[in-house]
Design a protein around this motif. Structure first.
Motif, PDB file in Angstrom:
ATOM      1  N   MET A   1      -3.566   5.275   2.848  1.00  0.00           N
ATOM      2  CA  MET A   1      -3.638   4.720   1.523  1.00  0.00           C
ATOM      3  C   MET A   1      -2.350   3.950   1.235  1.00  0.00           C
ATOM      4  N   ILE A   2      -2.500   2.729   0.730  1.00  0.00           N
ATOM      5  CA  ILE A   2      -1.357   1.876   0.396  1.00  0.00           C
ATOM      6  C   ILE A   2      -1.152   1.923  -1.117  1.00  0.00           C
ATOM      7  N   GLU A   3       0.084   2.227  -1.510  1.00  0.00           N
ATOM      8  CA  GLU A   3       0.439   2.266  -2.928  1.00  0.00           C
ATOM      9  C   GLU A   3       1.701   1.451  -3.150  1.00  0.00           C
ATOM     10  N   PHE A   4       1.855   0.996  -4.383  1.00  0.00           N
ATOM     11  CA  PHE A   4       3.037   0.228  -4.773  1.00  0.00           C
ATOM     12  C   PHE A   4       3.652   0.906  -5.986  1.00  0.00           C
ATOM     13  N   GLU A   5       4.854   1.420  -5.804  1.00  0.00           N
ATOM     14  CA  GLU A   5       5.555   2.098  -6.889  1.00  0.00           C
ATOM     15  C   GLU A   5       6.686   1.192  -7.364  1.00  0.00           C
ATOM     16  N   PRO A   6       6.809   1.013  -8.680  1.00  0.00           N
ATOM     17  CA  PRO A   6       7.933   0.192  -9.163  1.00  0.00           C
ATOM     18  C   PRO A   6       9.252   0.723  -8.592  1.00  0.00           C
ATOM     19  N   LEU A   7      10.057  -0.189  -8.093  1.00  0.00           N
ATOM     20  CA  LEU A   7      11.335   0.188  -7.498  1.00  0.00           C
ATOM     21  C   LEU A   7      12.252   0.767  -8.571  1.00  0.00           C
ATOM     22  N   ARG A   8      12.921   1.864  -8.249  1.00  0.00           N
ATOM     23  CA  ARG A   8      13.864   2.520  -9.152  1.00  0.00           C
ATOM     24  C   ARG A   8      15.254   2.461  -8.532  1.00  0.00           C
ATOM     25  N   LYS A   9      16.252   2.654  -9.363  1.00  0.00           N
ATOM     26  CA  LYS A   9      17.622   2.652  -8.852  1.00  0.00           C
ATOM     27  C   LYS A   9      17.811   3.715  -7.776  1.00  0.00           C
ATOM     28  N   ASP A  10      17.131   4.838  -7.902  1.00  0.00           N
ATOM     29  CA  ASP A  10      17.222   5.903  -6.891  1.00  0.00           C
ATOM     30  C   ASP A  10      16.727   5.440  -5.523  1.00  0.00           C
ATOM     31  N   ASP A  11      15.884   4.411  -5.495  1.00  0.00           N
ATOM     32  CA  ASP A  11      15.334   3.910  -4.232  1.00  0.00           C
ATOM     33  C   ASP A  11      16.296   2.972  -3.502  1.00  0.00           C
ATOM     34  N   LEU A  12      17.352   2.523  -4.173  1.00  0.00           N
ATOM     35  CA  LEU A  12      18.230   1.510  -3.587  1.00  0.00           C
ATOM     36  C   LEU A  12      18.981   2.012  -2.356  1.00  0.00           C
ATOM     37  N   ARG A  13      19.204   3.298  -2.249  1.00  0.00           N
ATOM     38  CA  ARG A  13      19.852   3.846  -1.042  1.00  0.00           C
ATOM     39  C   ARG A  13      18.953   3.610   0.177  1.00  0.00           C
ATOM     40  N   LEU A  14      17.671   3.838   0.003  1.00  0.00           N
ATOM     41  CA  LEU A  14      16.713   3.604   1.083  1.00  0.00           C
ATOM     42  C   LEU A  14      16.619   2.112   1.398  1.00  0.00           C
ATOM     43  N   VAL A  15      16.584   1.280   0.361  1.00  0.00           N
ATOM     44  CA  VAL A  15      16.517  -0.168   0.556  1.00  0.00           C
ATOM     45  C   VAL A  15      17.768  -0.651   1.299  1.00  0.00           C
ATOM     46  N   LEU A  46      16.603  -7.634 -16.338  1.00  0.00           N
ATOM     47  CA  LEU A  46      17.406  -8.825 -16.595  1.00  0.00           C
ATOM     48  C   LEU A  46      17.016 -10.005 -15.706  1.00  0.00           C
ATOM     49  N   ASP A  47      16.006  -9.821 -14.886  1.00  0.00           N
ATOM     50  CA  ASP A  47      15.492 -10.859 -13.998  1.00  0.00           C
ATOM     51  C   ASP A  47      13.975 -10.672 -13.957  1.00  0.00           C
ATOM     52  N   PRO A  48      13.207 -11.767 -13.986  1.00  0.00           N
ATOM     53  CA  PRO A  48      11.747 -11.642 -14.046  1.00  0.00           C
ATOM     54  C   PRO A  48      11.070 -11.355 -12.707  1.00  0.00           C
ATOM     55  N   THR A  49      11.788 -10.762 -11.769  1.00  0.00           N
ATOM     56  CA  THR A  49      11.203 -10.392 -10.477  1.00  0.00           C
ATOM     57  C   THR A  49      10.707  -8.952 -10.560  1.00  0.00           C
ATOM     58  N   ASP A  50       9.488  -8.720 -10.085  1.00  0.00           N
ATOM     59  CA  ASP A  50       8.919  -7.374 -10.040  1.00  0.00           C
ATOM     60  C   ASP A  50       9.055  -6.833  -8.626  1.00  0.00           C
ATOM     61  N   LEU A  51       9.728  -5.700  -8.497  1.00  0.00           N
ATOM     62  CA  LEU A  51      10.020  -5.087  -7.202  1.00  0.00           C
ATOM     63  C   LEU A  51       9.233  -3.798  -7.054  1.00  0.00           C
ATOM     64  N   TYR A  52       8.705  -3.585  -5.855  1.00  0.00           N
ATOM     65  CA  TYR A  52       7.907  -2.393  -5.594  1.00  0.00           C
ATOM     66  C   TYR A  52       8.278  -1.779  -4.250  1.00  0.00           C
ATOM     67  N   LEU A  53       8.257  -0.466  -4.230  1.00  0.00           N
ATOM     68  CA  LEU A  53       8.369   0.284  -2.995  1.00  0.00           C
ATOM     69  C   LEU A  53       6.968   0.330  -2.397  1.00  0.00           C
ATOM     70  N   GLY A  58       1.815   8.261   1.647  1.00  0.00           N
ATOM     71  CA  GLY A  58       2.890   9.071   1.094  1.00  0.00           C
ATOM     72  C   GLY A  58       4.285   8.760   1.625  1.00  0.00           C
ATOM     73  N   ARG A  59       4.393   7.836   2.563  1.00  0.00           N
ATOM     74  CA  ARG A  59       5.684   7.515   3.178  1.00  0.00           C
ATOM     75  C   ARG A  59       6.183   6.147   2.706  1.00  0.00           C
ATOM     76  N   PRO A  60       7.386   6.093   2.089  1.00  0.00           N
ATOM     77  CA  PRO A  60       7.963   4.792   1.749  1.00  0.00           C
ATOM     78  C   PRO A  60       8.324   4.056   3.034  1.00  0.00           C
ATOM     79  N   LEU A  61       7.895   2.800   3.152  1.00  0.00           N
ATOM     80  CA  LEU A  61       8.182   2.075   4.390  1.00  0.00           C
ATOM     81  C   LEU A  61       8.684   0.666   4.180  1.00  0.00           C
ATOM     82  N   GLY A  62       8.771   0.228   2.929  1.00  0.00           N
ATOM     83  CA  GLY A  62       9.260  -1.123   2.719  1.00  0.00           C
ATOM     84  C   GLY A  62       9.328  -1.505   1.260  1.00  0.00           C
ATOM     85  N   LEU A  63       9.633  -2.761   1.058  1.00  0.00           N
ATOM     86  CA  LEU A  63       9.829  -3.350  -0.258  1.00  0.00           C
ATOM     87  C   LEU A  63       8.968  -4.604  -0.338  1.00  0.00           C
ATOM     88  N   ILE A  64       8.379  -4.822  -1.502  1.00  0.00           N
ATOM     89  CA  ILE A  64       7.647  -6.062  -1.742  1.00  0.00           C
ATOM     90  C   ILE A  64       7.991  -6.513  -3.151  1.00  0.00           C
TER      91      ILE A  64
END
Length: 169
Positions: A1-15, A46-53, A58-64
Motif C-alpha cells: 500500500m502506497i501512502e503519502f504523509e505530509p512531511l513533518r520537521k521530525d522527518d527531516l533527519r530521515l530526509v 512559508l513556501d507554497p510547496t507541498d512535501l510528503y513522505l 508502512g515503511r518510509p522510503l522517500g520524499l515527493i
C-alpha cells in the motif's frame, strides 16, 4: 500500500540521510542544508510547496513534492507552462528500493490522489536530467510524455508532462 504523509520537521533527519546517499546525490545536487532549510520553510507554510513522505507498506522510503509552476517564477521561465500546471519531484531514498518498479506506481498514485485532486490543476510536469534514464522511464511508465528538452542548472533535461484526463469523457 502506497501512502503519502505530509512531511513533518521530525522527518527531516530521515530526509537528511536520504539526501546524503550516493544514488540520490548523483541527481539531487542542491546542498543538503539548503534543501533542508527549504523543506522546513515549506513545512512552516512559508513556501507554497507541498512535501510528503512516501510510505509503502508502512515503511518510509522517500520524499515527493508538488507545487504550482506559476508560483516559482525562475522555474516557470524554464518550463513555460502557465497557470494550472503542477510540478512534481520524486526522491526514493532507500537505495535497495530504487529501480524496483515503485517509481511509476508512486507517481500514478500521487498525481491521481493529490495533484489532480486540486480543482484548477489540469496538468503535471517534471524536468528530468537527460542521463537519468531510470527516472524518465518511471515518469513515462506513469503516463507522462516527453514534451521538449529544456536546460536547467546548465544541464539538459527532459520536460515530461501528464495532462488530466476528464473521467467519463
Amino acid at each position: 500500500m502506497i501512502e503519502f504523509e505530509p512531511l513533518r520537521k521530525d522527518d527531516l533527519r530521515l530526509v537528511r540521510a536520504w539526501l546524503g546517499r550516493e544514488h540520490v546525490r548523483r541527481w539531487w545536487r542542491d546542498p543538503i542544508e539548503q534543501s533542508l532549510a527549504e523543506y522546513e520553510h515549506a513545512i512552516d507554510g512559508l513556501d507554497p510547496t507541498d512535501l510528503y513522505l512516501i510510505v509503502v507498506d508502512g515503511r518510509p522510503l522517500g520524499l515527493i513534492q508538488t507545487y504550482l509552476a506559476a508560483n516559482h517564477a525562475d522555474w516557470e521561465e524554464i518550463v513555460q507552462v502557465g497557470e494550472g500546471v503542477a510540478g512534481v519531484d520524486l526522491l526514493i531514498g532507500e537505495d535497495e528500493l530504487a529501480g524496483r518498479g515503485l517509481g511509476p506506481r508512486i507517481l500514478e498514485a500521487f498525481v491521481n490522489d493529490l495533484v489532480f485532486a486540486r480543482a484548477g490543476t489540469h496538468a503535471c510536469i517534471a524536468t528530468v536530467e537527460e542521463p537519468n534514464r531510470r527516472s524518465w522511464r518511471a515518469f513515462e511508465k506513469a503516463g507522462f510524455r516527453r514534451v521538449r528538452d529544456v536546460e536547467e542548472d546548465g544541464r539538459p533535461h527532459r520536460l515530461m508532462r501528464l495532462d488530466r484526463h476528464v473521467r467519463g469523457a
